[in-house]
Scaffold this motif. Structure first.
Motif, PDB file in Angstrom:
ATOM      1  N   MET A  37     -49.586  -3.646   7.330  1.00  0.00           N
ATOM      2  CA  MET A  37     -48.591  -4.368   8.109  1.00  0.00           C
ATOM      3  C   MET A  37     -48.505  -5.788   7.594  1.00  0.00           C
ATOM      4  O   MET A  37     -49.504  -6.493   7.525  1.00  0.00           O
ATOM      5  N   ILE A  38     -47.269  -6.181   7.266  1.00  0.00           N
ATOM      6  CA  ILE A  38     -47.059  -7.527   6.742  1.00  0.00           C
ATOM      7  C   ILE A  38     -46.767  -8.458   7.915  1.00  0.00           C
ATOM      8  O   ILE A  38     -46.062  -8.072   8.844  1.00  0.00           O
ATOM      9  N   GLY A  39     -47.314  -9.664   7.864  1.00  0.00           N
ATOM     10  CA  GLY A  39     -47.081 -10.617   8.947  1.00  0.00           C
ATOM     11  C   GLY A  39     -47.798 -10.207  10.212  1.00  0.00           C
ATOM     12  O   GLY A  39     -48.904  -9.690  10.161  1.00  0.00           O
ATOM     13  N   ASP A 211     -39.617 -14.695   4.379  1.00  0.00           N
ATOM     14  CA  ASP A 211     -40.434 -14.259   3.243  1.00  0.00           C
ATOM     15  C   ASP A 211     -41.164 -12.967   3.567  1.00  0.00           C
ATOM     16  O   ASP A 211     -41.376 -12.111   2.708  1.00  0.00           O
ATOM     17  N   GLU A 212     -41.536 -12.812   4.846  1.00  0.00           N
ATOM     18  CA  GLU A 212     -42.210 -11.577   5.243  1.00  0.00           C
ATOM     19  C   GLU A 212     -41.273 -10.384   5.103  1.00  0.00           C
ATOM     20  O   GLU A 212     -41.662  -9.319   4.625  1.00  0.00           O
ATOM     21  N   LEU A 213     -40.007 -10.590   5.521  1.00  0.00           N
ATOM     22  CA  LEU A 213     -39.042  -9.494   5.413  1.00  0.00           C
ATOM     23  C   LEU A 213     -38.825  -9.117   3.950  1.00  0.00           C
ATOM     24  O   LEU A 213     -38.669  -7.937   3.617  1.00  0.00           O
ATOM     25  N   LEU A 214     -38.821 -10.126   3.079  1.00  0.00           N
ATOM     26  CA  LEU A 214     -38.632  -9.832   1.658  1.00  0.00           C
ATOM     27  C   LEU A 214     -39.804  -9.005   1.129  1.00  0.00           C
ATOM     28  O   LEU A 214     -39.622  -8.040   0.393  1.00  0.00           O
ATOM     29  N   ARG A 215     -41.022  -9.375   1.575  1.00  0.00           N
ATOM     30  CA  ARG A 215     -42.198  -8.611   1.150  1.00  0.00           C
ATOM     31  C   ARG A 215     -42.141  -7.197   1.709  1.00  0.00           C
ATOM     32  O   ARG A 215     -42.511  -6.234   1.043  1.00  0.00           O
ATOM     33  N   ILE A 216     -41.649  -7.077   2.960  1.00  0.00           N
ATOM     34  CA  ILE A 216     -41.509  -5.744   3.558  1.00  0.00           C
ATOM     35  C   ILE A 216     -40.548  -4.907   2.729  1.00  0.00           C
ATOM     36  O   ILE A 216     -40.802  -3.736   2.431  1.00  0.00           O
ATOM     37  N   ALA A 217     -39.428  -5.557   2.313  1.00  0.00           N
ATOM     38  CA  ALA A 217     -38.443  -4.842   1.501  1.00  0.00           C
ATOM     39  C   ALA A 217     -39.087  -4.309   0.231  1.00  0.00           C
ATOM     40  O   ALA A 217     -38.870  -3.156  -0.164  1.00  0.00           O
ATOM     41  N   MET A 236     -31.634 -10.385  -2.485  1.00  0.00           N
ATOM     42  CA  MET A 236     -32.220  -9.830  -1.260  1.00  0.00           C
ATOM     43  C   MET A 236     -32.727 -10.956  -0.366  1.00  0.00           C
ATOM     44  O   MET A 236     -32.545 -10.920   0.862  1.00  0.00           O
ATOM     45  N   ALA A 237     -33.352 -11.971  -0.994  1.00  0.00           N
ATOM     46  CA  ALA A 237     -33.853 -13.112  -0.219  1.00  0.00           C
ATOM     47  C   ALA A 237     -32.693 -13.772   0.517  1.00  0.00           C
ATOM     48  O   ALA A 237     -32.796 -14.137   1.696  1.00  0.00           O
ATOM     49  N   GLU A 238     -31.566 -13.916  -0.198  1.00  0.00           N
ATOM     50  CA  GLU A 238     -30.381 -14.525   0.395  1.00  0.00           C
ATOM     51  C   GLU A 238     -29.851 -13.623   1.519  1.00  0.00           C
ATOM     52  O   GLU A 238     -29.452 -14.079   2.583  1.00  0.00           O
ATOM     53  N   TYR A 239     -29.873 -12.329   1.233  1.00  0.00           N
ATOM     54  CA  TYR A 239     -29.382 -11.338   2.197  1.00  0.00           C
ATOM     55  C   TYR A 239     -30.128 -11.461   3.520  1.00  0.00           C
ATOM     56  O   TYR A 239     -29.533 -11.475   4.591  1.00  0.00           O
ATOM     57  N   VAL A 240     -31.466 -11.581   3.423  1.00  0.00           N
ATOM     58  CA  VAL A 240     -32.296 -11.639   4.630  1.00  0.00           C
ATOM     59  C   VAL A 240     -31.883 -12.829   5.492  1.00  0.00           C
ATOM     60  O   VAL A 240     -31.689 -12.707   6.701  1.00  0.00           O
ATOM     61  N   THR A 241     -31.694 -13.985   4.828  1.00  0.00           N
ATOM     62  CA  THR A 241     -31.317 -15.180   5.572  1.00  0.00           C
ATOM     63  C   THR A 241     -29.958 -14.999   6.241  1.00  0.00           C
ATOM     64  O   THR A 241     -29.777 -15.341   7.410  1.00  0.00           O
ATOM     65  N   LEU A 242     -28.991 -14.447   5.508  1.00  0.00           N
ATOM     66  CA  LEU A 242     -27.645 -14.269   6.054  1.00  0.00           C
ATOM     67  C   LEU A 242     -27.642 -13.237   7.175  1.00  0.00           C
ATOM     68  O   LEU A 242     -27.020 -13.426   8.218  1.00  0.00           O
ATOM     69  N   ARG A 243     -28.358 -12.143   6.935  1.00  0.00           N
ATOM     70  CA  ARG A 243     -28.340 -11.025   7.889  1.00  0.00           C
ATOM     71  C   ARG A 243     -28.902 -11.445   9.247  1.00  0.00           C
ATOM     72  O   ARG A 243     -28.448 -11.002  10.294  1.00  0.00           O
ATOM     73  N   ARG A 244     -29.898 -12.340   9.208  1.00  0.00           N
ATOM     74  CA  ARG A 244     -30.531 -12.781  10.440  1.00  0.00           C
ATOM     75  C   ARG A 244     -29.533 -13.428  11.393  1.00  0.00           C
ATOM     76  O   ARG A 244     -29.624 -13.277  12.609  1.00  0.00           O
ATOM     77  N   GLY A 245     -28.549 -14.149  10.819  1.00  0.00           N
ATOM     78  CA  GLY A 245     -27.584 -14.845  11.650  1.00  0.00           C
ATOM     79  C   GLY A 245     -26.489 -13.945  12.196  1.00  0.00           C
ATOM     80  O   GLY A 245     -25.666 -14.383  12.988  1.00  0.00           O
ATOM     81  N   GLN A 246     -26.455 -12.692  11.762  1.00  0.00           N
ATOM     82  CA  GLN A 246     -25.375 -11.803  12.175  1.00  0.00           C
ATOM     83  C   GLN A 246     -25.833 -10.872  13.301  1.00  0.00           C
ATOM     84  O   GLN A 246     -27.026 -10.675  13.490  1.00  0.00           O
ATOM     85  N   HIS A 248     -26.694  -7.637  15.768  1.00  0.00           N
ATOM     86  CA  HIS A 248     -27.441  -6.382  15.615  1.00  0.00           C
ATOM     87  C   HIS A 248     -28.539  -6.487  14.563  1.00  0.00           C
ATOM     88  O   HIS A 248     -28.830  -5.535  13.864  1.00  0.00           O
ATOM     89  N   PHE A 249     -29.114  -7.670  14.458  1.00  0.00           N
ATOM     90  CA  PHE A 249     -30.207  -7.807  13.493  1.00  0.00           C
ATOM     91  C   PHE A 249     -31.463  -7.165  14.072  1.00  0.00           C
ATOM     92  O   PHE A 249     -31.866  -7.460  15.190  1.00  0.00           O
ATOM     93  N   ALA A 250     -32.060  -6.263  13.334  1.00  0.00           N
ATOM     94  CA  ALA A 250     -33.226  -5.524  13.843  1.00  0.00           C
ATOM     95  C   ALA A 250     -34.394  -5.598  12.869  1.00  0.00           C
ATOM     96  O   ALA A 250     -35.024  -4.590  12.559  1.00  0.00           O
ATOM     97  N   ASN A 251     -34.706  -6.805  12.408  1.00  0.00           N
ATOM     98  CA  ASN A 251     -35.893  -7.036  11.589  1.00  0.00           C
ATOM     99  C   ASN A 251     -36.073  -5.987  10.492  1.00  0.00           C
ATOM    100  O   ASN A 251     -35.170  -5.746   9.711  1.00  0.00           O
ATOM    101  N   ALA A 252     -37.252  -5.346  10.473  1.00  0.00           N
ATOM    102  CA  ALA A 252     -37.575  -4.429   9.378  1.00  0.00           C
ATOM    103  C   ALA A 252     -36.604  -3.252   9.307  1.00  0.00           C
ATOM    104  O   ALA A 252     -36.339  -2.719   8.238  1.00  0.00           O
ATOM    105  N   ARG A 253     -36.062  -2.866  10.474  1.00  0.00           N
ATOM    106  CA  ARG A 253     -35.150  -1.726  10.468  1.00  0.00           C
ATOM    107  C   ARG A 253     -33.858  -2.066   9.726  1.00  0.00           C
ATOM    108  O   ARG A 253     -33.315  -1.243   8.986  1.00  0.00           O
ATOM    109  N   SER A 254     -33.354  -3.300   9.911  1.00  0.00           N
ATOM    110  CA  SER A 254     -32.164  -3.735   9.172  1.00  0.00           C
ATOM    111  C   SER A 254     -32.429  -3.710   7.679  1.00  0.00           C
ATOM    112  O   SER A 254     -31.562  -3.348   6.882  1.00  0.00           O
ATOM    113  N   ILE A 255     -33.641  -4.119   7.328  1.00  0.00           N
ATOM    114  CA  ILE A 255     -33.991  -4.154   5.912  1.00  0.00           C
ATOM    115  C   ILE A 255     -34.002  -2.738   5.336  1.00  0.00           C
ATOM    116  O   ILE A 255     -33.483  -2.479   4.254  1.00  0.00           O
ATOM    117  N   ARG A 256     -34.570  -1.820   6.116  1.00  0.00           N
ATOM    118  CA  ARG A 256     -34.622  -0.440   5.631  1.00  0.00           C
ATOM    119  C   ARG A 256     -33.207   0.104   5.416  1.00  0.00           C
ATOM    120  O   ARG A 256     -32.912   0.732   4.406  1.00  0.00           O
TER     121      ARG A 256
END
Lengths: 310, 129
Positions: A37-39, A211-217, A236-246, A248-256
């Motif tokens: 588990m990261i983070g 950064d944790e989400l990027l490592r999870i990815a 992907m790093a940029e994606y994580v930052t942008l996605r967070r502001g939109q 239905h953001f669901a952390n690791a699930r959004s990344i998956r």
């Protein structure tokens, strides 16, 4: 059969906690938790503390200092995709190794599995689930849906009463973990004080950092034998930052989900662009355009759009 | 008269711990446990009343013991048995069955003689409370 007549074995006078930790196999699980588990630092800390408490409790029992089974019911609160179910699975393993549950399986349910559709349907349904969960851990996801304050004839109340009864009477037989959003769980507990008093451990799951989400990815991709190239990693790093502001953001699930879409685009690209045979490296590398094609980079889903979008 | 049917019926009645241990054994073999009860333990009465559905997806004996407790509460003066159903292809049958509850006063089985066809005798049995 004649355990009562056999001479009682003398109680040990001391317990080696460290040896107990090793021999019970809990240390292994805790290390695994740390590694996989990261983070989630506060969660890991709480689980370590809980495991230590349970280990000490067990040592006290062997020395004859305590007799009651401690209350083990827990509540996991946090936003979606923060690893509540995964941690619950690990928790079941820890409880099994410490001998607090006999089988250590996890039965994951939601309101639909507990509450019936008509009068007299709820009790047998809830009982069925509880029977299945005996000897293990019952994980109730989004537990607050059980209680609907605006409808006093809602059958959820019936399920709640049965649950409370079993949580009290069968403490040796099963552990209940309730999970959901923090604020709604708070309201749920406020409306059902019986639950609050029966739940000993409240564990809060924080959101992941960028950064944790990027490592999870990257971990997720490695698990499927894919890699990012340098451009894709930056995207992907940029994606994580942008996605967070939109929405239905669901952390690791959004990344998956994002990764699933990127793999889809990669497959498509290989088909359209490939002129000759492809090698293993091409098949397992995601490049920048696979990630950049996501709608998230163009302002995300429009307001009318529903659900999770890449 | 002590009714002897199924496993362990010549032994003293099983205690709850012993029943739990037997159920654990059945579950370890992935057999499904069904609870059945009857007030008529005649040897030819093979169809007992079912107490709920057979339990196919349990991991622990406690679930069965809860059903047994409920059944005992509702029918304390009945015979209750557990049937362990083996769903393995080729078997698909009850592989183990044992009595887990008996009434305080068990019925007796009486033989009945009947004269038929001239002077021949016919024998049958019935349970008498």
């Amino acid at each position: 059969m004649d355990a009562t007549t056999s001479p009682e074995t003398p109680r040990p006078t001391h317990v080696d906690l460290r040896a107990e930790l090793e021999s019970s196999g809990v240390k292994e699980l805790l290390d695994e938790l740390d590694r996989e588990m990261i983070g989630l630092a506060p969660v890991k800390q709480r689980i370590r503390e809980t495991a230590a408490l349970l280990l000490v409790d067990r040592a006290r029992q062997t020395l004859g200092l305590a007799h009651d089974t401690p209350t083990l019911h827990m509540s996991f609160t946090g936003n979606p995709g923060t690893g509540k179910t995964t941690v619950a699975l690990k928790m079941a393993g820890i409880l099994k190794r410490l001998g607090y549950v006999r089988k250590g399986h996890l039965v994951s349910v939601t309101r639909d599995d507990l509450v019936g559709q008509y009068i007299g349907h709820t009790a047998p349904k809830t009982k069925e689930v509880l029977k299945k969960a005996m000897g293990g851990v019952l994980f109730i996801d989004e537990a607050y849906y059980l209680y609907k304050p605006d409808n006093e004839r809602d059958y959820g109340q019936e399920a709640i009463e049965i649950l409370l009864q079993v949580m009290e009477n069968n403490r040796d037989d099963l552990v209940v973990i309730m999970a959901g959003y923090a604020d709604r769980m708070d309201r749920f507990f406020a409306a059902n004080p019986g639950f609050r008093s029966r739940i000993a451990h409240h564990i809060d799951f924080p959101d992941y950092g960028d950064d944790e989400l990027l490592r999870i990815a990257e971990t997720m991709l490695a698990g499927q034998h894919y890699v990012f190239d340098a451009g894709a990693r930056a995207a992907m790093a940029e994606y994580v930052t942008l996605r967070r502001g939109q929405p239905h953001f669901a952390n690791a699930r959004s990344i998956r989900n994002a990764l699933d879409r990127a793999r889809l685009r990669q497959a498509n690209r290989l088909f359209e662009a490939a002129t000759g045979p492809v090698d293993a490296q091409m098949l397992s590398t995601l490049i920048e355009s696979d990630v950049r094609a996501s709608r998230v980079f163009r302002g995300g889903l429009d307001v009318s759009g529903k659900g999770e979008n890449p | 008269m002590r009714i002897t049917q199924g496993c362990f019926s010549f032994l003293p009645d099983l205690t709850d711990e012993q029943i739990t241990a037997q159920v654990e054994y059945c579950l370890s073999k992935t057999w499904a446990i069904g609870v059945e009860y009857t007030y008529d333990p005649h040897p030819r009465n093979t169809f007992w009343d079912m107490w709920g559905n057979p339990m196919f997806d349990l991991s622990d004996a406690k679930g069965v013991m809860m059903e047994l407790a409920d059944c005992r509460k509702a029918h304390p003066e009945s015979y209750i048995r557990f049937n362990a159903f083996d769903s393995t292809r080729g078997f698909e049958t009850v592989t183990m069955s044992f009595i887990v509850n008996r009434p305080k006063v068990e019925p007796t089985i009486r033989m009945i003689r009947q004269e038929v066809d001239g002077r021949s005798q016919r024998y049958s049995f019935e349970t008498v409370r």
